[in-house]
Write a protein that holds these residues in place. Structure first.
Motif, PDB file in Angstrom:
ATOM      1  N   ASP A 308       0.825  -1.213   0.000  1.00  0.00           N
ATOM      2  CA  ASP A 308       0.000   0.000   0.000  1.00  0.00           C
ATOM      3  C   ASP A 308       0.860   1.265   0.000  1.00  0.00           C
ATOM      4  OD1 ASP A 308      -2.510  -1.205  -0.070  1.00  0.00           O
ATOM      5  OD2 ASP A 308      -2.659  -1.349   2.104  1.00  0.00           O
ATOM      6  N   ILE A 309       1.961   1.237   0.725  1.00  0.00           N
ATOM      7  CA  ILE A 309       2.860   2.390   0.767  1.00  0.00           C
ATOM      8  C   ILE A 309       3.417   2.680  -0.622  1.00  0.00           C
ATOM      9  CG2 ILE A 309       5.110   3.192   1.587  1.00  0.00           C
ATOM     10  CD1 ILE A 309       4.451   1.717   4.255  1.00  0.00           C
ATOM     11  N   MET A 310       3.955   1.658  -1.275  1.00  0.00           N
ATOM     12  CA  MET A 310       4.500   1.859  -2.615  1.00  0.00           C
ATOM     13  C   MET A 310       3.400   2.204  -3.605  1.00  0.00           C
ATOM     14  SD  MET A 310       7.586  -0.963  -2.953  1.00  0.00           S
ATOM     15  CE  MET A 310       6.629  -2.376  -2.394  1.00  0.00           C
ATOM     16  N   GLY A 311       2.229   1.593  -3.419  1.00  0.00           N
ATOM     17  CA  GLY A 311       1.113   1.876  -4.316  1.00  0.00           C
ATOM     18  C   GLY A 311       0.666   3.324  -4.268  1.00  0.00           C
ATOM     19  N   ALA A 312       0.833   3.951  -3.104  1.00  0.00           N
ATOM     20  CA  ALA A 312       0.458   5.356  -2.954  1.00  0.00           C
ATOM     21  C   ALA A 312       1.593   6.298  -3.341  1.00  0.00           C
ATOM     22  CB  ALA A 312       0.041   5.628  -1.505  1.00  0.00           C
ATOM     23  N   GLY A 313       2.709   5.740  -3.790  1.00  0.00           N
ATOM     24  CA  GLY A 313       3.843   6.564  -4.200  1.00  0.00           C
ATOM     25  C   GLY A 313       4.717   7.004  -3.052  1.00  0.00           C
ATOM     26  N   GLY A 314       4.602   6.302  -1.915  1.00  0.00           N
ATOM     27  CA  GLY A 314       5.397   6.669  -0.757  1.00  0.00           C
ATOM     28  C   GLY A 314       6.756   5.997  -0.742  1.00  0.00           C
ATOM     29  N   PHE A 315       7.700   6.615  -0.046  1.00  0.00           N
ATOM     30  CA  PHE A 315       9.018   6.024   0.154  1.00  0.00           C
ATOM     31  C   PHE A 315       8.915   4.992   1.266  1.00  0.00           C
ATOM     32  CE2 PHE A 315      12.988   5.761   2.503  1.00  0.00           C
ATOM     33  CZ  PHE A 315      13.928   5.556   1.500  1.00  0.00           C
ATOM     34  N   LEU A 316       9.324   3.752   0.979  1.00  0.00           N
ATOM     35  CA  LEU A 316       9.195   2.650   1.920  1.00  0.00           C
ATOM     36  C   LEU A 316      10.548   2.289   2.518  1.00  0.00           C
ATOM     37  CD1 LEU A 316       7.732   0.220   3.271  1.00  0.00           C
ATOM     38  CD2 LEU A 316       8.137  -1.061   1.145  1.00  0.00           C
ATOM     39  N   LEU A 317      10.615   2.338   3.860  1.00  0.00           N
ATOM     40  CA  LEU A 317      11.765   1.842   4.613  1.00  0.00           C
ATOM     41  C   LEU A 317      11.263   0.710   5.488  1.00  0.00           C
ATOM     42  CD1 LEU A 317      14.684   1.939   5.561  1.00  0.00           C
ATOM     43  CD2 LEU A 317      14.087   3.850   7.058  1.00  0.00           C
ATOM     44  N   SER A 318      11.669  -0.508   5.168  1.00  0.00           N
ATOM     45  CA  SER A 318      11.088  -1.705   5.776  1.00  0.00           C
ATOM     46  C   SER A 318      12.155  -2.589   6.409  1.00  0.00           C
ATOM     47  CB  SER A 318      10.340  -2.516   4.710  1.00  0.00           C
ATOM     48  OG  SER A 318       9.871  -3.757   5.214  1.00  0.00           O
ATOM     49  N   ASN A 319      11.726  -3.443   7.329  1.00  0.00           N
ATOM     50  CA  ASN A 319      12.585  -4.540   7.760  1.00  0.00           C
ATOM     51  C   ASN A 319      12.794  -5.494   6.585  1.00  0.00           C
ATOM     52  OD1 ASN A 319       9.649  -5.284   8.315  1.00  0.00           O
ATOM     53  ND2 ASN A 319      10.637  -7.283   8.491  1.00  0.00           N
ATOM     54  N   TYR A 320      13.770  -6.361   6.701  1.00  0.00           N
ATOM     55  CA  TYR A 320      14.062  -7.315   5.631  1.00  0.00           C
ATOM     56  C   TYR A 320      12.992  -8.404   5.585  1.00  0.00           C
ATOM     57  CZ  TYR A 320      16.278 -11.088   3.039  1.00  0.00           C
ATOM     58  OH  TYR A 320      16.546 -12.078   2.132  1.00  0.00           O
ATOM     59  N   GLN A 321      12.419  -8.602   4.413  1.00  0.00           N
ATOM     60  CA  GLN A 321      11.515  -9.715   4.130  1.00  0.00           C
ATOM     61  C   GLN A 321      11.981 -10.312   2.805  1.00  0.00           C
ATOM     62  OE1 GLN A 321       9.741  -9.852   7.360  1.00  0.00           O
ATOM     63  NE2 GLN A 321       8.160 -10.632   6.009  1.00  0.00           N
ATOM     64  N   ALA A 322      12.286 -11.601   2.789  1.00  0.00           N
ATOM     65  CA  ALA A 322      12.926 -12.219   1.627  1.00  0.00           C
ATOM     66  C   ALA A 322      12.121 -12.074   0.342  1.00  0.00           C
ATOM     67  CB  ALA A 322      13.198 -13.699   1.914  1.00  0.00           C
ATOM     68  N   ASP A 323      10.792 -12.081   0.446  1.00  0.00           N
ATOM     69  CA  ASP A 323       9.980 -12.059  -0.769  1.00  0.00           C
ATOM     70  C   ASP A 323      10.074 -10.741  -1.530  1.00  0.00           C
ATOM     71  OD1 ASP A 323       9.272 -14.520   0.164  1.00  0.00           O
ATOM     72  OD2 ASP A 323       7.140 -14.113   0.375  1.00  0.00           O
ATOM     73  N   LYS A 358      13.039  10.551  -3.392  1.00  0.00           N
ATOM     74  CA  LYS A 358      11.920  10.676  -4.334  1.00  0.00           C
ATOM     75  C   LYS A 358      12.090   9.737  -5.528  1.00  0.00           C
ATOM     76  CE  LYS A 358      10.350  15.358  -3.244  1.00  0.00           C
ATOM     77  NZ  LYS A 358      10.091  16.728  -3.762  1.00  0.00           N
ATOM     78  N   GLU A 359      13.323   9.528  -5.949  1.00  0.00           N
ATOM     79  CA  GLU A 359      13.582   8.613  -7.064  1.00  0.00           C
ATOM     80  C   GLU A 359      13.183   7.180  -6.688  1.00  0.00           C
ATOM     81  OE1 GLU A 359      17.361   6.803  -9.623  1.00  0.00           O
ATOM     82  OE2 GLU A 359      17.665   8.415  -8.174  1.00  0.00           O
ATOM     83  N   ILE A 360      13.542   6.764  -5.487  1.00  0.00           N
ATOM     84  CA  ILE A 360      13.204   5.413  -5.029  1.00  0.00           C
ATOM     85  C   ILE A 360      11.697   5.263  -4.885  1.00  0.00           C
ATOM     86  CG2 ILE A 360      13.382   3.817  -3.077  1.00  0.00           C
ATOM     87  CD1 ILE A 360      16.255   4.866  -2.675  1.00  0.00           C
ATOM     88  N   ALA A 361      11.042   6.266  -4.311  1.00  0.00           N
ATOM     89  CA  ALA A 361       9.581   6.209  -4.164  1.00  0.00           C
ATOM     90  C   ALA A 361       8.906   6.114  -5.525  1.00  0.00           C
ATOM     91  CB  ALA A 361       9.086   7.437  -3.411  1.00  0.00           C
ATOM     92  N   HIS A 362       9.413   6.872  -6.492  1.00  0.00           N
ATOM     93  CA  HIS A 362       8.853   6.844  -7.850  1.00  0.00           C
ATOM     94  C   HIS A 362       9.041   5.468  -8.485  1.00  0.00           C
ATOM     95  CE1 HIS A 362       7.906   8.064 -11.963  1.00  0.00           C
ATOM     96  NE2 HIS A 362       9.031   7.483 -12.335  1.00  0.00           N
ATOM     97  N   ASN A 363      10.225   4.895  -8.338  1.00  0.00           N
ATOM     98  CA  ASN A 363      10.491   3.576  -8.924  1.00  0.00           C
ATOM     99  C   ASN A 363       9.584   2.504  -8.333  1.00  0.00           C
ATOM    100  OD1 ASN A 363      12.558   4.695 -10.436  1.00  0.00           O
ATOM    101  ND2 ASN A 363      14.191   4.035  -9.045  1.00  0.00           N
ATOM    102  N   GLY A 364       9.433   2.517  -7.006  1.00  0.00           N
ATOM    103  CA  GLY A 364       8.564   1.538  -6.362  1.00  0.00           C
ATOM    104  C   GLY A 364       7.129   1.672  -6.814  1.00  0.00           C
ATOM    105  N   HIS A 365       6.676   2.911  -6.929  1.00  0.00           N
ATOM    106  CA  HIS A 365       5.297   3.164  -7.361  1.00  0.00           C
ATOM    107  C   HIS A 365       5.071   2.656  -8.783  1.00  0.00           C
ATOM    108  CE1 HIS A 365       1.436   5.127  -7.670  1.00  0.00           C
ATOM    109  NE2 HIS A 365       1.843   5.819  -8.719  1.00  0.00           N
ATOM    110  N   GLU A 366       6.012   2.932  -9.669  1.00  0.00           N
ATOM    111  CA  GLU A 366       5.868   2.509 -11.058  1.00  0.00           C
ATOM    112  C   GLU A 366       5.876   0.990 -11.176  1.00  0.00           C
ATOM    113  OE1 GLU A 366       5.254   4.388 -13.907  1.00  0.00           O
ATOM    114  OE2 GLU A 366       4.788   5.808 -12.297  1.00  0.00           O
TER     115      GLU A 366
END
Length: 387
Positions: A308-323, A358-366
């Protein structure tokens, strides 16, 4: 196709209805309050009466429901269940092997465990997200002051007084010390969930004495699974979120969006809860950094919150999840941290490097928009269910 939809209070029901109807399918909602029960004559009767002589190509639900599966088997209706919660104890029901089942799981580690156990009705696929909704929402008026943040965390702290772990009030001193030790060890490890392996017969016996756990006759869930996922993992998540958010709040302005209005993180501001559709996407889009600290029972999967975070164009900082690594590139589409110190350093780094953030957030969103839309999701699952 005519699709029966189990209309319980779940996330993304609107997205499912819109996507299916736009594709020309007939969306038929059905609800009965006993959907969560394993046995209910009232549900069985209501389901049969609702079906009548009407043909349904499939039944769809978010999460898996034993009683729905058995009724679909009875009427030879294909049952598509998309799991977005963890833990999901119903996955350990005997009904999971019903031949009419198609159960899509977002956690590859748990999927692999079931698949390797001979369950042929489960499939692995990440959760879909509506990545276009934020474009529409941004044309509407909203409370930008409340729904914006330097750094935000949306979610529960699992510190409610009625948690399962807090019911373990009569443990002996050895068990208390043992649980504290294995929990501290697990908190230092990401990517491998070893708690169930460490619940020895003596420890399980003491847990049973304190808060008895009995498997339902319709399921194969073990005491190790129940105590690990429903008791210990939620406590672990509570401890981890409290510690990490407290550490982050020392370095920046942190806003907490949570159901518990009394929840306190020193140095953070509790903004209260946000509604899933009308408010939460604004928080993600208007936060410089969005934190995801996964529930510990999610072994390897990408949580819905992260999508949902990436879908909304947000910058995501997460714990490690292998998937994540199956579909996204670290430091290009999202960023993950490996420890408390690493988390705080990355918060400070990305707050001061706006262009990169912003570049990372844009890439994730796209990438989410192109590969993980509801349209793409249904194309994939229908290709399996209706080959």
């Amino acid at each position: 196709m005519r699709i029966l939809f189990l209309d319980w209070p779940c996330f993304s029901a609107v997205d499912v209805q819109f996507t299916l109807e736009q594709a020309g399918h007939e969306f038929v909602p059905f609800f009965h309050e006993d959907y969560i029960q394993r046995r209910s004559k009232a549900f069985d009767q209501a389901f049969e009466e609702f079906i009548g002589d009407t043909h349904y190509d499939c039944c769809f639900s978010f999460n898996y429901f034993h009683i729905v599966s058995n009724n679909c088997k009875k009427f030879n209706i294909k049952y598509i269940a998309v799991i977005y919660d963890s833990p999901e104890i119903m996955l350990y029901s005997y009904s999971l092997i019903n031949p009419t089942n198609y159960v899509f799981m977002f956690d590859k580690a748990e999927y692999t465990y079931l698949k390797n156990g001979g369950i042929s009705t489960v499939y692995y696929y990440p959760l879909p997200v509506n990545s276009t909704i934020i474009d529409y929402l941004m044309t509407k008026n909203y409370d930008k002051d409340r729904l914006s943040a330097e750094v935000s965390f949306v979610g529960s702290l699992y510190n409610e007084s009625h948690t399962f772990f807090d019911r373990l009030t009569n443990l002996n001193d050895y068990t208390k010390g043992y649980l504290d030790a294995i929990m501290e060890a697990q908190l230092k490890i990401q990517g491998y969930h070893f708690i169930p392996e460490l619940l020895t017969p003596d420890i399980l016996s003491d847990l049973q004495k304190s808060c008895p756990c009995e498997s339902d006759p319709s399921g194969i869930e073990t005491p190790e699974y129940v105590y690990s996922t429903y008791f210990i993992d939620r406590k672990l998540t509570s401890i981890e979120r409290q510690r990490l958010l407290t550490a982050v709040a020392k370095h920046c302005s942190l806003r907490l969006y949570t159901l518990d209005p009394k929840a306190i993180i020193p140095g953070a501001t509790n903004m209260g809860s946000v509604e899933y559709y009308s408010e939460m996407p604004y928080v993600f889009a208007n936060s410089k950094i969005n934190l995801n600290i996964s529930l510990r029972s999610i072994q390897s999967g990408i949580p819905l919150r992260a999508m949902d975070i990436m879908g909304a164009g947000g910058f995501l900082l997460s714990n490690y999840q292998a998937d994540f690594l199956d579909y996204f590139i670290p430091d290009e589409d999202f960023v993950y941290y490996e420890s408390e110190e690493d988390l705080c350093e990355k918060v400070e780094y990305y707050l001061s490097h706006e262009a990169k953030r912003k570049e990372i957030a844009h890439n994730g969103h796209e990438k989410v928009k192109q590969n993980h839309s509801f349209e793409k999701f249904f194309e994939h699952i229908f290709s399996i269910v209706f080959p």
